[in-house]
Design a protein around this motif. Structure first.
Motif, mmCIF file in Angstrom:
data_model
loop_
_atom_site.group_PDB
_atom_site.id
_atom_site.type_symbol
_atom_site.label_atom_id
_atom_site.label_comp_id
_atom_site.label_asym_id
_atom_site.label_seq_id
_atom_site.Cartn_x
_atom_site.Cartn_y
_atom_site.Cartn_z
ATOM 1 N N GLU A 1 0.845 -1.206 0.000
ATOM 2 C CA GLU A 1 0.000 0.000 0.000
ATOM 3 C C GLU A 1 0.874 1.249 0.000
ATOM 4 N N ALA A 2 1.971 1.215 0.771
ATOM 5 C CA ALA A 2 2.888 2.360 0.806
ATOM 6 C C ALA A 2 3.543 2.569 -0.555
ATOM 7 N N GLY A 3 3.881 1.481 -1.230
ATOM 8 C CA GLY A 3 4.463 1.586 -2.561
ATOM 9 C C GLY A 3 3.485 2.159 -3.561
ATOM 10 N N ARG A 4 2.235 1.703 -3.484
ATOM 11 C CA ARG A 4 1.205 2.233 -4.389
ATOM 12 C C ARG A 4 0.982 3.723 -4.105
ATOM 13 N N ALA A 5 0.916 4.095 -2.844
ATOM 14 C CA ALA A 5 0.726 5.511 -2.488
ATOM 15 C C ALA A 5 1.898 6.350 -3.003
#
Length: 154
Positions: A105-109
């Protein structure tokens, strides 16, 4: 042994321009990327195909092929990105020797946040300098050269 087909003056000028463009454009894009998003160029390079993959998941070797990197470079970069929480490695159930890389999720954000300023940098540093006719000619030329190059190996 055959004699070398040396570049003529026009070809050498184009080749030097291409090499200079590649180095300076990548440098400018990566500096802006770090400044605007905190992502390094290599992080962005891997986050793009992961963000486009179904479920944000790719085999490490396929990720390497997509970005044109050797296995060891992928492994080291994924390790750095794992420490930052941008990706995680998972087992590959089809092949115990392989691994999967999943976007977190952090990578997508991070990629979602970085994309608008990155595309603006691409536009301002590259596309804004070209006419519509030049875009058409360059696209055709690049696609023809790419079609004649060897495909990345397994």
């Amino acid at each position: 042994m055959t004699e070398a087909r040396w570049l003529d003056e026009r070809e050498a000028r184009l080749w030097r321009s291409y090499r200079g463009l590649r180095v300076r454009l990548d440098g400018a894009l990566w500096r802006r990327l770090v400044r605007d998003s905190g992502l390094s160029g290599p992080e962005f390079e891997l986050l793009v195909p992961l963000s486009e993959a179904p479920g944000g998941l790719l085999r490490a070797r396929d990720l390497g092929r997509l970005v044109g990197w050797e296995r060891s470079r992928i492994s080291h970069q994924v390790g750095r990105m794992e420490k930052r929480g941008l990706v995680v490695r998972e087992e590959c159930f089809e092949d115990a020797r392989g691994s999967m890389v999943r976007l977190t999720e952090a990578g997508r954000a991070a990629i979602v946040a970085a994309a608008p300023s990155h595309v603006e940098s691409v536009r301002s540093l590259f596309f804004d300098a070209l006419t519509d006719d030049e875009l058409t000619v360059l696209t055709a030329a690049f696609e023809r050269v790419l079609a004649g190059l060897p495909k990345p190996e397994d």
